[in-house]
Design an enzyme around this catalytic site. Structure first.
Site, short mmCIF file in Angstrom:
data_model
loop_
_atom_site.label_atom_id
_atom_site.label_comp_id
_atom_site.label_asym_id
_atom_site.label_seq_id
_atom_site.Cartn_x
_atom_site.Cartn_y
_atom_site.Cartn_z
N LYS A 114 21.81 -38.17 -35.51
CA LYS A 114 22.75 -37.18 -36.06
C LYS A 114 23.24 -36.29 -34.92
O LYS A 114 22.44 -35.60 -34.28
CB LYS A 114 22.00 -36.29 -37.07
CG LYS A 114 22.39 -36.51 -38.51
CD LYS A 114 21.48 -35.70 -39.39
CE LYS A 114 22.21 -35.08 -40.52
NZ LYS A 114 21.27 -34.37 -41.42
C1 E4P Z 1 22.52 -33.33 -44.72
O1 E4P Z 1 22.44 -34.27 -44.00
C2 E4P Z 1 22.23 -31.93 -44.32
O2 E4P Z 1 21.15 -31.93 -43.44
C3 E4P Z 1 21.89 -31.05 -45.47
O3 E4P Z 1 22.34 -31.63 -46.65
C4 E4P Z 1 22.40 -29.63 -45.30
O4 E4P Z 1 22.30 -28.94 -46.53
P1 E4P Z 1 22.49 -27.37 -46.68
O5 E4P Z 1 23.93 -27.03 -46.40
O6 E4P Z 1 22.13 -27.07 -48.10
O7 E4P Z 1 21.57 -26.73 -45.68
#
Ligand code: E4P
Length: 234
Positions: free
Chosen positions: A85
């Site tokens: 990522k």
């Molecule tokens: C997804 O890959 C993200 O890590 C995650 O969904 C972020 O979520 P949030 O905006 O609720 O922190």
């Protein structure tokens, strides 16, 4: 459409794997820590093994683009199903498209993350990202409609035969999941607490209760009828 679980909780992931609804897992450093991972490599290796061939997203931990490249190359050696990522920009607004491009050229799968706009998704896909992660909840935090962003990105990817797949993350309610699915997400990454809510329904419970009660009565009537038929044959 594929379903990923946004979690590092092995028990939760195994539970939903057993039910046949998990196609992959996404994590970030906060999720790893929340779910009890204290050693990133050990945690990632265990999750990757649990998933078999399914992809596991592991996020880089640096703002520095050279450090991201180094970290990503190391993550990719831990397991074949690890996807790295990479944020679309770092916290200073510097583009990470070059990192995304280099890694994909090296054959490393990239999940371009923290995407909040159509233009960011378009550029990440152009740079070669395997996945573009649109953060639905955070798009909504800013007063924008995530469904419109998701639908526009999907239409654009389809129009240009672009292989990148949309992951919708930052799911905050069950309704976000339905909206993302109907807007054209290829994948939704779901925090595990929402999965029981998706499967449950009060009226389904009531319906099943009624059928189970009726089945009990019906089985008794059937066995009485069987005895009567047997007696009349004699
Ligand atoms: C997804 O890959 C993200 O890590 C995650 O969904 C972020 O979520 P949030 O905006 O609720 O922190």
């Amino acid at each position: 459409m594929r379903v990923f679980v946004d979690s590092a909780d092995q028990q939760e992931i195994q539970n939903w794997l057993n039910q046949g609804v998990v196609d992959g897992v996404t994590t970030n450093p906060s999720i790893m820590f929340k779910d009890g991972v204290t050693d990133l490599e050990e945690g990632a290796r265990k999750l990757a093994a649990l998933l078999g061939d399914r992809p596991l997203s592991v996020e880089v931990t640096s703002n520095d683009r050279e450090a991201m490249l180094k970290e990503a190359r190391e993550f990719a050696t831990w397991a074949r199903n690890i996807v790295v990522k990479i944020p679309i920009i770092n916290e200073y607004g510097e583009s990470c498209l070059g990192v995304i491009h280099r890694l994909t050229q090296e054959g490393i799968g990239v999940n371009a993350t923290a995407i909040l706009s159509f233009n960011q998704a378009m550029l990440a896909a152009k740079a070669g990202a395997t996945y573009v992660s649109i953060f639905a909840g955070r798009v909504g935090d800013e007063g924008n409609d995530p469904a419109i962003v998701i639908r526009n990105v999907r239409n654009w990817l389809d129009q240009w035969d672009c292989p990148a797949k949309i992951i919708v993350g930052s799911i905050r309610t069950v309704m976000d999941i339905q909206n993302a699915a109907l807007a054209g997400a290829h994948i939704i990454t779901i925090p595990p607490q929402f999965l029981p809510k998706m499967v449950d329904h009060q009226y389904t419970r009531e319906t099943v209760r009624q059928f189970v009660q009726d089945a009990g009565k019906t089985l008794k009537e059937m066995s009485k009828a069987k005895v009567r038929v047997a007696a009349s044959v004699k």
